[in-house]
Design an enzyme around this catalytic site. Structure first.
Site, PDB file in Angstrom:
ATOM      1  N   ASP A  23      10.527   1.017  -1.895  1.00  0.00           N
ATOM      2  CA  ASP A  23       9.668  -0.096  -1.463  1.00  0.00           C
ATOM      3  C   ASP A  23       9.226   0.130  -0.017  1.00  0.00           C
ATOM      4  OD1 ASP A  23       8.267  -2.474  -1.491  1.00  0.00           O
ATOM      5  OD2 ASP A  23       9.973  -3.701  -2.118  1.00  0.00           O
ATOM      6  N   ALA A  26       7.905  -1.670   3.857  1.00  0.00           N
ATOM      7  CA  ALA A  26       8.413  -2.708   4.767  1.00  0.00           C
ATOM      8  C   ALA A  26       7.369  -2.961   5.844  1.00  0.00           C
ATOM      9  CB  ALA A  26       9.729  -2.278   5.395  1.00  0.00           C
ATOM     10  N   ASP A  27       7.491  -4.118   6.462  1.00  0.00           N
ATOM     11  CA  ASP A  27       6.586  -4.453   7.571  1.00  0.00           C
ATOM     12  C   ASP A  27       7.176  -4.025   8.905  1.00  0.00           C
ATOM     13  OD1 ASP A  27       4.822  -5.659   5.758  1.00  0.00           O
ATOM     14  OD2 ASP A  27       6.159  -7.383   5.676  1.00  0.00           O
ATOM     15  N   SER A  36       0.817  -1.219   0.000  1.00  0.00           N
ATOM     16  CA  SER A  36       0.000   0.000   0.000  1.00  0.00           C
ATOM     17  C   SER A  36       0.853   1.272   0.000  1.00  0.00           C
ATOM     18  CB  SER A  36      -0.940  -0.013   1.211  1.00  0.00           C
ATOM     19  OG  SER A  36      -0.193  -0.104   2.412  1.00  0.00           O
ATOM     20  N   GLU A  82      10.964  -8.847  -4.599  1.00  0.00           N
ATOM     21  CA  GLU A  82      11.438  -7.647  -3.898  1.00  0.00           C
ATOM     22  C   GLU A  82      12.904  -7.796  -3.517  1.00  0.00           C
ATOM     23  OE1 GLU A  82       7.409  -5.942  -1.761  1.00  0.00           O
ATOM     24  OE2 GLU A  82       8.597  -7.406  -0.695  1.00  0.00           O
ATOM     25  N   GLY A  94       7.460  -8.470   3.014  1.00  0.00           N
ATOM     26  CA  GLY A  94       6.804  -9.591   2.350  1.00  0.00           C
ATOM     27  C   GLY A  94       5.423  -9.924   2.830  1.00  0.00           C
TER      28      GLY A  94
HETATM   29  C1  A5P Z   1       5.048  -6.715  -0.030  1.00  0.00           C
HETATM   30  O1  A5P Z   1       5.339  -8.074  -0.190  1.00  0.00           O
HETATM   31  C2  A5P Z   1       5.704  -6.190   1.191  1.00  0.00           C
HETATM   32  O2  A5P Z   1       7.054  -6.404   1.328  1.00  0.00           O
HETATM   33  C3  A5P Z   1       5.357  -4.742   1.432  1.00  0.00           C
HETATM   34  O3  A5P Z   1       6.300  -3.862   0.915  1.00  0.00           O
HETATM   35  C4  A5P Z   1       5.254  -4.590   2.914  1.00  0.00           C
HETATM   36  O4  A5P Z   1       4.385  -5.609   3.379  1.00  0.00           O
HETATM   37  C5  A5P Z   1       4.695  -3.230   3.291  1.00  0.00           C
HETATM   38  O5  A5P Z   1       3.396  -3.131   2.823  1.00  0.00           O
HETATM   39  P1  A5P Z   1       2.493  -1.893   3.174  1.00  0.00           P
HETATM   40  O6  A5P Z   1       3.144  -0.704   2.588  1.00  0.00           O
HETATM   41  O7  A5P Z   1       1.171  -2.218   2.538  1.00  0.00           O
HETATM   42  O8  A5P Z   1       2.385  -1.839   4.657  1.00  0.00           O
END
Ligand code: A5P
Length: 231
Positions: free
Chosen positions: A83, A85-86, A30, A106, A98
């Protein structure tokens, strides 16, 4: 609290780093979606760049906005990756990524990036990886339960990722994701090494020594963190 304006604010700072002629890694999720949207606007205003998408979803979005794409990266470096991240460890920019299931592409794109800029709202930042956020581990379908069993023996609780509808989630590569909450995540490189040794594991969501910068948005503004160079 609506985190969307924060995600967009972080994305805007990252997108301003893109210069004419660059090859740009396009993340997934997102927050990365905001970056792709803003890149689409810059593309319309005449900026020339080429995107390298990290998922089918990001490729579809970028294509719909008219962003020229390299569908599959070559060995050539990517100038800048953007990108989400969690979780982001402030100490060294170690990441968990991820949750959207795109970790394999990624990570391939991240390893090719000269600079990898992570964009996030403040809820993703922690002093060190907290151990509360699940590490997604991509595994092949064949024999996945035995793979999960071996992973569990490292001291975690693997849960098979499902779609909102309750179906088994499949990655873009047709694999499965095991979300793993580790009892002890104080040594991410050791966990990464142990996971990588397990047959059936394709890739892990631990991103070590890959992010160069994190842009973290709060209501007070966007803070920038740069990883200290090692070696
Ligand atoms: C996708 O596989 C992820 O690595 C996302 O980049 C990560 O989960 C962050 O996602 P949001 O920006 O939706 O929190």
């Amino acid at each position: 609290m609506d985190l969307d304006p924060l995600k967009r604010a972080a994305a805007a700072v990252a997108v301003d780093m893109v210069e004419d002629g660059m090859v740009v890694g396009l993340g997934t999720g997102s927050t990365a979606r905001h970056a792709i949207g803003l890149l689409g606007e810059r593309c319309h205003r005449g900026l020339r760049f080429t995107g390298v998408p990290t998922s089918v979803a990001s490729a579809d979005l970028a294509r719909s906005l008219g962003i020229p794409l390299i569908e599959s990266p070559t060995a050539a470096p990517i100038d800048l990756g953007i990108d989400g991240a969690d979780e982001i460890a402030e100490a060294d920019l170690t990441l968990i990524k991820g949750r959207g299931g795109a970790l394999l592409r990624e990570k391939i794109v991240a390893t090719l990036c000269r600079r990898l800029v992570i964009i996030a709202d403040e809820t993703k930042l922690a002093p060190r990886l907290s151990g509360r956020v699940a590490v997604p581990v991509e595994v092949v379908r064949f024999g996945w339960e035995s793979t999960a069993d071996r992973i569990a023996r490292l001291g975690c609780h693997p849960a098979l990722k499902r779609t909102r509808a309750g179906d088994t989630f499949r990655t873009d590569g047709g694999n499965l994701i095991l979300d793993c909450v580790f009892d002890d995540l104080s040594d991410p490189p050791a966990v990464e090494r142990a996971l990588s040794m397990i047959v059936g594991v394709v890739e892990t969501g631990l991103f070590l020594d890959l992010a160069t910068t994190a842009l973290v948005a709060s209501p007070a503004g966007v803070r920038r963190f740069d990883r200290a160079k090692t070696g």
